[in-house]
Design an enzyme around this catalytic site. Structure first.
Site, PDB file in Angstrom:
ATOM      1  N   CYS A 245       0.805  -1.230   0.000  1.00 38.33           N
ATOM      2  CA  CYS A 245       0.000   0.000   0.000  1.00 38.33           C
ATOM      3  C   CYS A 245       0.837   1.279   0.000  1.00 38.33           C
ATOM      4  O   CYS A 245       0.860   2.007  -0.995  1.00 38.33           O
ATOM      5  CB  CYS A 245      -0.921  -0.002   1.214  1.00 38.33           C
TER       6      CYS A 245
HETATM    7  N1  LIG Z   1      -2.672  -5.886   1.942  1.00 39.74           N
HETATM    8  C1  LIG Z   1      -3.185  -4.867   2.602  1.00 39.74           C
HETATM    9  O1  LIG Z   1      -2.878  -4.655   3.755  1.00 39.74           O
HETATM   10  C2  LIG Z   1      -4.193  -3.920   1.954  1.00 39.74           C
HETATM   11  C3  LIG Z   1      -4.883  -3.001   2.775  1.00 39.74           C
HETATM   12  C4  LIG Z   1      -5.801  -2.160   2.200  1.00 39.74           C
HETATM   13  C5  LIG Z   1      -6.020  -2.199   0.832  1.00 39.74           C
HETATM   14  N2  LIG Z   1      -5.335  -3.082   0.047  1.00 39.74           N
HETATM   15  C6  LIG Z   1      -5.613  -3.107  -1.385  1.00 39.74           C
HETATM   16  O2  LIG Z   1      -6.460  -4.230  -1.648  1.00 39.74           O
HETATM   17  C7  LIG Z   1      -6.156  -4.784  -2.921  1.00 39.74           C
HETATM   18  C8  LIG Z   1      -5.798  -6.259  -2.779  1.00 39.74           C
HETATM   19  O3  LIG Z   1      -4.616  -6.355  -2.013  1.00 39.74           O
HETATM   20  P1  LIG Z   1      -4.159  -7.699  -1.311  1.00 39.74           P
HETATM   21  O4  LIG Z   1      -3.072  -7.320  -0.381  1.00 39.74           O
HETATM   22  O5  LIG Z   1      -5.332  -8.442  -0.766  1.00 39.74           O
HETATM   23  O6  LIG Z   1      -3.559  -8.503  -2.560  1.00 39.74           O
HETATM   24  P2  LIG Z   1      -3.147 -10.050  -2.592  1.00 39.74           P
HETATM   25  O7  LIG Z   1      -2.108 -10.170  -3.636  1.00 39.74           O
HETATM   26  O8  LIG Z   1      -2.877 -10.547  -1.211  1.00 39.74           O
HETATM   27  O9  LIG Z   1      -4.478 -10.788  -3.086  1.00 39.74           O
HETATM   28  C9  LIG Z   1      -5.016 -10.581  -4.347  1.00 39.74           C
HETATM   29  C10 LIG Z   1      -5.669 -11.875  -4.812  1.00 39.74           C
HETATM   30  O10 LIG Z   1      -6.277 -11.605  -6.062  1.00 39.74           O
HETATM   31  C11 LIG Z   1      -6.110 -12.749  -6.877  1.00 39.74           C
HETATM   32  N3  LIG Z   1      -6.307 -12.367  -8.267  1.00 39.74           N
HETATM   33  C12 LIG Z   1      -5.459 -11.707  -9.096  1.00 39.74           C
HETATM   34  N4  LIG Z   1      -6.031 -11.540 -10.306  1.00 39.74           N
HETATM   35  C13 LIG Z   1      -7.257 -12.089 -10.235  1.00 39.74           C
HETATM   36  C14 LIG Z   1      -8.307 -12.220 -11.158  1.00 39.74           C
HETATM   37  N5  LIG Z   1      -8.210 -11.751 -12.390  1.00 39.74           N
HETATM   38  N6  LIG Z   1      -9.431 -12.847 -10.746  1.00 39.74           N
HETATM   39  C15 LIG Z   1      -9.522 -13.346  -9.503  1.00 39.74           C
HETATM   40  N7  LIG Z   1      -8.561 -13.246  -8.579  1.00 39.74           N
HETATM   41  C16 LIG Z   1      -7.435 -12.622  -8.948  1.00 39.74           C
HETATM   42  C17 LIG Z   1      -4.714 -13.238  -6.543  1.00 39.74           C
HETATM   43  O11 LIG Z   1      -4.538 -14.588  -6.907  1.00 39.74           O
HETATM   44  C18 LIG Z   1      -4.678 -13.013  -5.040  1.00 39.74           C
HETATM   45  O12 LIG Z   1      -5.129 -14.149  -4.330  1.00 39.74           O
HETATM   46  C19 LIG Z   1      -5.040  -3.916  -3.501  1.00 39.74           C
HETATM   47  O13 LIG Z   1      -5.604  -2.898  -4.285  1.00 39.74           O
HETATM   48  C20 LIG Z   1      -4.411  -3.299  -2.266  1.00 39.74           C
HETATM   49  O14 LIG Z   1      -3.778  -2.072  -2.541  1.00 39.74           O
HETATM   50  C21 LIG Z   1      -4.425  -3.954   0.593  1.00 39.74           C
END
Ligand SMILES: NC(=O)c1ccc[n+]([C@@H]2O[C@H](COP(=O)([O-])OP(=O)(O)OC[C@H]3O[C@@H](n4cnc5c(N)ncnc54)[C@H](O)[C@@H]3O)[C@@H](O)[C@H]2O)c1
Length: 447
Positions: free
Chosen positions: A278
């Site tokens: 992030c």
């Molecule tokens: N990690 C954090 O602490 C956090 C906090 C707030 C916001 N966010 C935001 O949330 C979003 C997700 O982050 P995250 O950390 O959960 O990512 P992550 O990489 O942990 O998880 C994303 C998931 O999406 C899946 N994926 C990718 N392409 C896909 C598709 N086409 N169809 C279905 N699934 C698909 C991946 O396989 C993965 O399991 C990002 O925009 C991030 O900036 C993250």
């Protein structure tokens, strides 16, 4: 069915808690969301392209360490929870949350491929009366300019008439023991009045509070603002750390004392640089979008410059520490403690420890790492050369053979008292050795 009836029908289902929620992307954000809605009594379906995560959910095997095994076992054993890589099942969900990655590409510009592909898949399977909400962090304008056109063109349905759209940023803070997904208020912006009403009603079934804002781009801007705020303030304390260090003033003592002011000050903690999915990334989504309006984001750029210089500062302090022991960096054995980007999680994304290890190696050091949460380094796009490298074991023989030890991430399950006994050259970028009893010959360098 008329537009009003479609919306009323869905609202009734939501209020009666008789709706099914679908979560696309079961990572650090999607999995806790799945748990939160399941815990609130809703049937949940998780969708992911990663078959391994789907198998883990079916078998109750944890894949995100801090979320624990109990949660996975309960989801696996529940008849209200399913997970699939078959996206034709998307039509079974009444509300669909998109939680897929939004990284930067090689030019440090928004990499929207995951969001675009997910929107296409949802669009291909969309049916009348569904609510689609983007939760991924992104630049203001994404929902209206990118998501809705894809959903409409793939489905031949009209947003706001046949289906509903909203944006709600995820504020999850992995590893935070005081707040979880369900207890963090949810900011919501709708594409239409029905969009926001439905989205707020839906989050109200599982989350402590909803905070409606005017539209989707305002909600998108809220999340970016929160993360810019963190990036800028972390850069500020990092700069103060370097200046005060030269003046022989302990920045941590300064910050603790400043924090006693009951108003007008909020404490941020300096460290070895920024990490995670992030804070190092999201501000640059705004930088990119601002260019379209011929505006610059100088504060964001400056904060980025300071924060990305911190690993070099840590390595410079290590050079000095080794020098004091009459050792050159070249050929020295250096141990980096903590590969994860923050304490007590197994998330290595964007961790400054990678940059520290790269620099150490460039200076000719023999590098190893210790991380109780990361037994071996998972593949990364930016640091493929470290893939598979294993954490050393935690014992006196192995730790003490290093010429210097850098504390890069201060996991709470590392015994720093033992470290003080096993190493006489410690470079501490987290102020973790404060209060630890030291051997008489130990030298702790603040970095
Ligand atoms: N990690 C954090 O602490 C956090 C906090 C707030 C916001 N966010 C935001 O949330 C979003 C997700 O982050 P995250 O950390 O959960 O990512 P992550 O990489 O942990 O998880 C994303 C998931 O999406 C899946 N994926 C990718 N392409 C896909 C598709 N086409 N169809 C279905 N699934 C698909 C991946 O396989 C993965 O399991 C990002 O925009 C991030 O900036 C993250």
């Amino acid at each position: 069915m008329s537009q009003e009836l479609v919306a009323e029908d869905l609202l009734q289902k939501i209020e009666d808690k008789e709706y099914t929620i679908g979560i696309v992307g079961l990572g650090y954000v999607g999995l806790p969301l799945m748990w939160t809605f399941h815990d609130a009594g809703m049937p949940v379906i998780g969708y992911d392209i990663d078959q391994e995560k789907i198998d883990c959910l079916h078998e109750g095997r944890p894949y995100i360490k801090h979320l624990g095994e109990k949660m996975m076992k309960r989801l696996a054993g529940s008849d209200r929870c399913d997970a699939t890589a078959d996206f034709s099942h998307l039509s079974e969900a009444d509300a669909i949350l998109m939680c897929v990655p939004t990284p930067l590409d090689h030019h440090r510009e928004p990499d929207m491929q995951y969001v675009e592909k997910t929107a296409m898949t949802i669009g291909e399977n969309l049916r009348e009366g569904q609510l689609v909400i983007l939760e991924s962090t992104t630049y203001p304008g994404t929902t209206e300019e990118l998501i809705i056109p894809i959903l409409e063109s793939k489905s031949n349905l009209t947003a706001g008439e046949d289906f509903y759209v909203a944006y709600s940023p995820e504020r999850e803070d992995p590893g935070n023991i005081d707040f979880d997904t369900g207890s963090i208020p949810k900011v919501v912006g709708g594409h239409t009045q029905e969009g926001i009403e439905l989205a707020c009603a839906m989050y109200d079934t599982a989350i402590v509070e909803t905070v409606p804002v005017s539209d989707t781009k305002t909600a998108e801007a809220v999340k970016i603002t929160e993360n810019v705020f963190r990036a800028v303030n972390i850069a500020l304390v990092n700069e103060l750390k370097v200046v005060f260090q030269e003046m022989d003033i302990n920045v941590h003592e300064v910050l603790d004392a400043a924090d006693t002011k009951p108003f007008g000050f909020m404490k941020f903690v300096p460290g070895p640089g920024l990490g995670g999915h992030c804070i190092p990334i999201d501000p640059f989504y705004l930088t990119w979008k601002a260019r379209e309006y011929e505006e610059n984001t100088r504060f964001i750029e400056l904060a980025g410059e300071i924060n990305t210089s911190m690993p070099q500062y840590v390595v410079d302090q290590t050079l000095k520490a080794l020098n004091a022991h009459q050792k050159p960096m070249n050929g020295s054995k250096v141990l980096v403690i903590g590969l994860a980007y923050k304490p007590d999680v197994d998330d290595q994304r964007e961790s400054p420890s990678f940059k520290i290890m790269d620099l150490l190696e460039e200076y000719g050091a023999e590098v190893s790492f210790y991380d109780p949460h990361i037994p071996a380094i998972k593949p990364t796009r930016e640091h493929p050369e470290w893939t598979g490298k294993e954490s050393i074991g935690w014992n006196e023989e192995v730790v003490s053979e290093h010429d210097a030890v850098i504390i890069s991430t201060n996991h709470s399950d590392v015994d720093y008292q033992e470290l003080a006994e096993w190493s006489d050259c410690i470079v501490d970028s987290r102020h973790e050795m404060n209060g630890i009893e030291r051997k008489s010959n130990i030298h702790i360098w603040q970095a």
